[in-house]
Enzyme design. Structure first.
Site, PDB file in Angstrom:
ATOM      1  N   THR A 150       0.837  -1.192   0.000  1.00  0.00           N
ATOM      2  CA  THR A 150       0.000   0.000   0.000  1.00  0.00           C
ATOM      3  C   THR A 150       0.875   1.246   0.000  1.00  0.00           C
ATOM      4  O   THR A 150       2.102   1.163   0.136  1.00  0.00           O
ATOM      5  CB  THR A 150      -0.904   0.029   1.249  1.00  0.00           C
ATOM      6  OG1 THR A 150      -0.071   0.090   2.404  1.00  0.00           O
ATOM      7  CG2 THR A 150      -1.828  -1.171   1.300  1.00  0.00           C
ATOM      8  N   GLU A 200       7.264   2.510  -8.818  1.00  0.00           N
ATOM      9  CA  GLU A 200       5.959   2.925  -9.339  1.00  0.00           C
ATOM     10  C   GLU A 200       5.535   2.060 -10.524  1.00  0.00           C
ATOM     11  O   GLU A 200       4.991   2.540 -11.524  1.00  0.00           O
ATOM     12  CB  GLU A 200       5.968   4.412  -9.716  1.00  0.00           C
ATOM     13  CG  GLU A 200       6.370   5.346  -8.590  1.00  0.00           C
ATOM     14  CD  GLU A 200       5.408   5.354  -7.402  1.00  0.00           C
ATOM     15  OE1 GLU A 200       4.272   4.884  -7.534  1.00  0.00           O
ATOM     16  OE2 GLU A 200       5.813   5.856  -6.332  1.00  0.00           O
TER      17      GLU A 200
END
Length: 191
Positions: free
Chosen positions: A10, A84
């Protein structure tokens, strides 16, 4: 034999710190590592992998024009690290597969599994389908002590459950939550 790793967690689980730590370990041993990050992540400036605790390092920007296979062939690194990775598309994940399978260079991709609505990102979906190894980077829920598995988007500290899939932000925009707290906050928001 090289592998494709997908390490997900997360928001605020320490993914970028882990990327920087792994890069440091390779470089400390005199090995070459290529550090890649999405053009979409501009929180600390485009082309930077940065953690919330202040560590950062320059990175190669992944956009729709970057040929990661050609880059790997030219640079011949010992490892490629991707931060990412949720922002990758299927074609870019296919390039990473080619780097691993044809060039025998390990790739470790880090990213979110799902967005603030619980939907998989394109890059995460592709990586979950094809990665040799899938590992979770864990953190705790913002509201309780359970393991966080979801990202909650907030505006002015209030949870929101609608909007565009991608909105770049940090702690001012997202908090890690467990499924139960996510459901409770969503129910409260929808009365």
């Amino acid at each position: 034999m090289a592998k494709l790793y997908f390490r997900y967690g997360t928001m605020n689980s320490g993914k970028s710190i882990e990327v920087l730590r792994v890069a440091h370990n390779y470089e400390e041993q005199g090995k070459k590592v290529l550090l890649l990050t999405s053009v979409m992540d501009d929180r600390f400036g485009v082309g930077k992998v940065a953690s919330r605790i202040g560590m950062q390092k320059g990175a190669i920007v992944v956009d729709e024009h970057l040929d990661m296979v050609a880059l790997a062939q030219t640079e011949r690194p010992n490892c490629i690290l991707v931060d990412e990775a949720q922002f990758l598309n299927k074609a870019q994940v296919s390039q990473l597969i080619e780097v691993v399978d044809e060039l025998d260079i390990p790739v470790i991709a880090y990213g979110l599994r799902a967005d603030f609505m619980g939907q998989l990102f394109e890059g995460s979906n592709a990586l979950l389908a094809v990665a040799d190894t899938i590992e979770e980077i864990k953190t705790i829920c913002w509201y309780c002590d359970k393991k966080a598995i979801m990202n909650m988007r907030c505006k002015d500290g209030v949870p929101i459950f609608h909007g565009e899939q991608i909105q770049i932000g940090g702690n001012e925009s997202y908090v890690p939550v467990c499924r139960k707290c996510y459901a409770s906050k969503k129910k409260a928001a929808h009365g």
